[in-house]
Design a protein around this motif. Structure first.
Motif, PDB file in Angstrom:
ATOM      1  N   MET A 169      34.805  46.829  27.379  1.00 49.24           N
ATOM      2  CA  MET A 169      33.408  46.615  28.355  1.00 49.24           C
ATOM      3  C   MET A 169      33.056  48.462  29.063  1.00 49.24           C
ATOM      4  O   MET A 169      33.655  48.592  29.198  1.00 49.24           O
ATOM      5  N   THR A 170      31.983  48.053  27.984  1.00 49.07           N
ATOM      6  CA  THR A 170      31.424  49.232  28.591  1.00 49.07           C
ATOM      7  C   THR A 170      31.114  49.813  30.015  1.00 49.07           C
ATOM      8  O   THR A 170      30.647  48.565  30.507  1.00 49.07           O
ATOM      9  N   ASN A 171      31.127  50.766  30.210  1.00 45.32           N
ATOM     10  CA  ASN A 171      30.527  51.218  31.610  1.00 45.32           C
ATOM     11  C   ASN A 171      29.624  51.976  32.192  1.00 45.32           C
ATOM     12  O   ASN A 171      30.325  53.583  32.311  1.00 45.32           O
ATOM     13  N   PRO A 172      28.619  51.587  32.146  1.00 43.82           N
ATOM     14  CA  PRO A 172      27.076  52.615  32.380  1.00 43.82           C
ATOM     15  C   PRO A 172      27.524  52.898  34.319  1.00 43.82           C
ATOM     16  O   PRO A 172      27.861  52.057  34.546  1.00 43.82           O
ATOM     17  N   LEU A 173      26.749  53.718  34.388  1.00 43.73           N
ATOM     18  CA  LEU A 173      27.257  54.027  35.544  1.00 43.73           C
ATOM     19  C   LEU A 173      26.182  54.142  35.627  1.00 43.73           C
ATOM     20  O   LEU A 173      24.841  53.812  35.643  1.00 43.73           O
ATOM     21  N   PHE A 174      25.693  53.513  37.178  1.00 47.94           N
ATOM     22  CA  PHE A 174      24.655  52.904  38.039  1.00 47.94           C
ATOM     23  C   PHE A 174      24.499  54.630  38.794  1.00 47.94           C
ATOM     24  O   PHE A 174      25.089  54.146  39.961  1.00 47.94           O
ATOM     25  N   TYR A 175      23.256  55.259  38.926  1.00 42.74           N
ATOM     26  CA  TYR A 175      23.309  56.646  40.519  1.00 42.74           C
ATOM     27  C   TYR A 175      22.308  55.813  41.705  1.00 42.74           C
ATOM     28  O   TYR A 175      21.890  54.581  41.384  1.00 42.74           O
ATOM     29  N   ALA A 176      22.852  56.735  42.526  1.00 37.52           N
ATOM     30  CA  ALA A 176      21.809  56.286  43.958  1.00 37.52           C
ATOM     31  C   ALA A 176      20.342  56.384  43.412  1.00 37.52           C
ATOM     32  O   ALA A 176      20.114  56.932  42.161  1.00 37.52           O
ATOM     33  N   LYS A 177      20.048  55.963  44.559  1.00 34.65           N
ATOM     34  CA  LYS A 177      18.435  56.156  44.537  1.00 34.65           C
ATOM     35  C   LYS A 177      17.681  56.736  45.951  1.00 34.65           C
ATOM     36  O   LYS A 177      18.710  57.103  47.294  1.00 34.65           O
ATOM     37  N   PRO A 229      16.103  58.377  40.942  1.00 33.22           N
ATOM     38  CA  PRO A 229      17.573  58.687  40.681  1.00 33.22           C
ATOM     39  C   PRO A 229      18.008  59.657  41.298  1.00 33.22           C
ATOM     40  O   PRO A 229      17.988  61.012  41.366  1.00 33.22           O
ATOM     41  N   TYR A 230      19.803  59.796  42.185  1.00 36.00           N
ATOM     42  CA  TYR A 230      20.218  60.757  42.026  1.00 36.00           C
ATOM     43  C   TYR A 230      21.214  61.020  41.620  1.00 36.00           C
ATOM     44  O   TYR A 230      22.828  59.781  42.538  1.00 36.00           O
ATOM     45  N   SER A 231      21.782  61.820  41.217  1.00 33.12           N
ATOM     46  CA  SER A 231      22.882  61.462  39.937  1.00 33.12           C
ATOM     47  C   SER A 231      25.265  61.369  40.736  1.00 33.12           C
ATOM     48  O   SER A 231      25.974  61.986  40.019  1.00 33.12           O
ATOM     49  N   PHE A 232      24.232  62.315  41.932  1.00 37.86           N
ATOM     50  CA  PHE A 232      25.308  62.754  42.556  1.00 37.86           C
ATOM     51  C   PHE A 232      26.462  61.285  43.028  1.00 37.86           C
ATOM     52  O   PHE A 232      27.663  62.298  42.971  1.00 37.86           O
ATOM     53  N   TYR A 233      25.671  60.738  43.219  1.00 36.91           N
ATOM     54  CA  TYR A 233      26.016  59.566  43.485  1.00 36.91           C
ATOM     55  C   TYR A 233      26.150  58.907  42.858  1.00 36.91           C
ATOM     56  O   TYR A 233      25.283  58.453  42.128  1.00 36.91           O
ATOM     57  N   LYS A 234      27.483  57.619  42.358  1.00 32.70           N
ATOM     58  CA  LYS A 234      27.247  56.536  40.845  1.00 32.70           C
ATOM     59  C   LYS A 234      28.462  55.905  41.261  1.00 32.70           C
ATOM     60  O   LYS A 234      29.015  56.092  42.346  1.00 32.70           O
ATOM     61  N   GLY A 235      28.298  54.331  40.606  1.00 31.85           N
ATOM     62  CA  GLY A 235      28.936  53.251  40.617  1.00 31.85           C
ATOM     63  C   GLY A 235      29.002  52.590  39.634  1.00 31.85           C
ATOM     64  O   GLY A 235      28.114  53.044  38.548  1.00 31.85           O
ATOM     65  N   VAL A 236      30.365  52.325  38.797  1.00 30.13           N
ATOM     66  CA  VAL A 236      30.134  51.339  38.175  1.00 30.13           C
ATOM     67  C   VAL A 236      31.177  50.222  38.353  1.00 30.13           C
ATOM     68  O   VAL A 236      32.123  50.206  38.878  1.00 30.13           O
ATOM     69  N   LEU A 237      30.626  48.826  36.941  1.00 26.57           N
ATOM     70  CA  LEU A 237      32.105  47.683  37.371  1.00 26.57           C
ATOM     71  C   LEU A 237      32.795  48.407  36.662  1.00 26.57           C
ATOM     72  O   LEU A 237      32.825  48.724  35.667  1.00 26.57           O
ATOM     73  N   LYS A 238      34.298  48.059  37.272  1.00 22.30           N
ATOM     74  CA  LYS A 238      35.466  48.687  35.682  1.00 22.30           C
ATOM     75  C   LYS A 238      36.614  47.300  36.560  1.00 22.30           C
ATOM     76  O   LYS A 238      36.578  46.640  37.412  1.00 22.30           O
ATOM     77  N   PHE A 239      37.475  46.794  35.321  1.00 19.70           N
ATOM     78  CA  PHE A 239      38.717  46.540  36.074  1.00 19.70           C
ATOM     79  C   PHE A 239      39.403  47.393  36.403  1.00 19.70           C
ATOM     80  O   PHE A 239      40.079  48.475  36.360  1.00 19.70           O
ATOM     81  N   SER A 240      40.478  46.600  37.576  1.00 15.27           N
ATOM     82  CA  SER A 240      41.629  47.199  38.239  1.00 15.27           C
ATOM     83  C   SER A 240      42.645  45.792  37.955  1.00 15.27           C
ATOM     84  O   SER A 240      42.424  45.162  38.766  1.00 15.27           O
TER      85      SER A 240
END
Length: 308
Positions: A1-9, A28-39
């Protein structure tokens, strides 16, 4: 699964005004970010995130989305069963798009048709905004779709009016004395109650008149000056905007910020404005001399987001 980062705005200009057809400018504000991943779902955070995604998938399952923006829900649900989480450091209730990044990440991963942000047309932007509004309404009761759109596009967006939005380039950040910065109010804010206060205010003719004749005029002039990098009219209109907000948006200004807000207007050292709906979270600051503003705002946690 590719993990593109999504930044805050960050909505630099347009809070509340965009509801009433003013312009808005968001980045966009790259200091904060989120990503979908498996755990393996060992930590409480991961368990809670996985459980929240399951509830959200149930909501999305019953939505009727346009054909070209359909999501592969069964794939989404299967991934949740296998431990999918949204790993994010975007603070919730701070006006920087925590739910927007989540919606954008889900759309990117599960939309049946894949889009390239740079190639999306102006007309498709509006369609996407509507779809994102539907997808994000789960979190806020009603959503314009703007936050997920910004997070998804990862580009500055100019909201010209409620029917027209477009990609825009902003002047590059460069080393200088001036800055745009965030101040942490020390508390979280909830969007829905703040928006409710705004709509209550809109019931009075006097407020509607001043919003239209003053707030929107200052707001749109700030955007125009910022995009042209014309600092004198920018700060002149920022002072008017900050003063107007202190008078008319007081319920949305966190109490911890009152004195600092007024001090900025009185000293002309910096000007503060809401970052999103207010009530808590971050407040935006603008100054021509950040070193001076920083001293005057001692005690507050601050983050510089743009230099000039």
């Amino acid at each position: 699964m590719t993990n593109p980062l999504f930044y805050a705005k960050i909505l630099l200009f347009g809070e509340y005004g965009i509801i009433e057809d003013s312009q808005g400018l968001t980045v966009p504000y790259s200091f904060y970010k989120g990503v979908l991943k498996f755990s393996d779902l060992q930590s409480d955070f991961d368990k809670e995130s996985n459980s929240s995604l399951l509830k959200y998938a149930s909501y999305v399952h019953h939505l009727e989305l346009p054909e070209k923006f359909q999501l592969d829900i069964s794939h989404f649900e299967k991934d949740i069963e296998n431990g999918l989480i949204f790993d994010s450091n975007i603070p919730q209730g701070y006006g920087v798009g925590s739910s927007g990044a989540l919606v954008a990440a889900i759309f990117e991963r599960y939309s049946k048709i894949k889009y390239v942000a740079e190639k999306i047309s102006k007309a498709e932007l509006m369609e996407l905004k509507q779809v994102f509004g539907t997808l994000e309404s789960y979190f806020h009761g009603k959503s314009s779709g703007m936050d997920p759109l910004i997070c998804y596009m990862n580009l500055p967006i100019l909201i010209e009016n409620r029917d027209t939005i477009d990609k825009v380039s902003i002047p590059e950040s460069q080393a200088g004395k001036g800055a745009i910065f965030l101040i942490d109010s020390g508390s979280t804010g909830e969007t829905a109650p703040m928006v409710q206060i705004f709509f209550e205010k809109m019931k009075t003719e006097g407020f509607r008149k001043t919003l239209k004749e003053e707030f929107i005029r200052y707001n749109d002039a700030c955007i125009d000056a910022f995009l042209k990098k014309d600092m004198n009219p920018l700060f002149r209109n920022l002072k008017s905007l900050s003063t107007w907000a202190f008078k008319h948006f007081k319920p949305m200004i966190p109490e911890s910020i009152y004195k600092a807000w007024k001090k900025g207007i009185d000293s002309n050292a910096y000007y503060l404005k809401l970052c999103g709906s207010g009530g808590g979270g971050y407040i935006l600051g603008f100054t021509k001399d950040y070193a001076k503003a920083e001293k005057m705002l001692k005690g507050f946690h601050k983050e510089v987001i743009y230099r000039f």
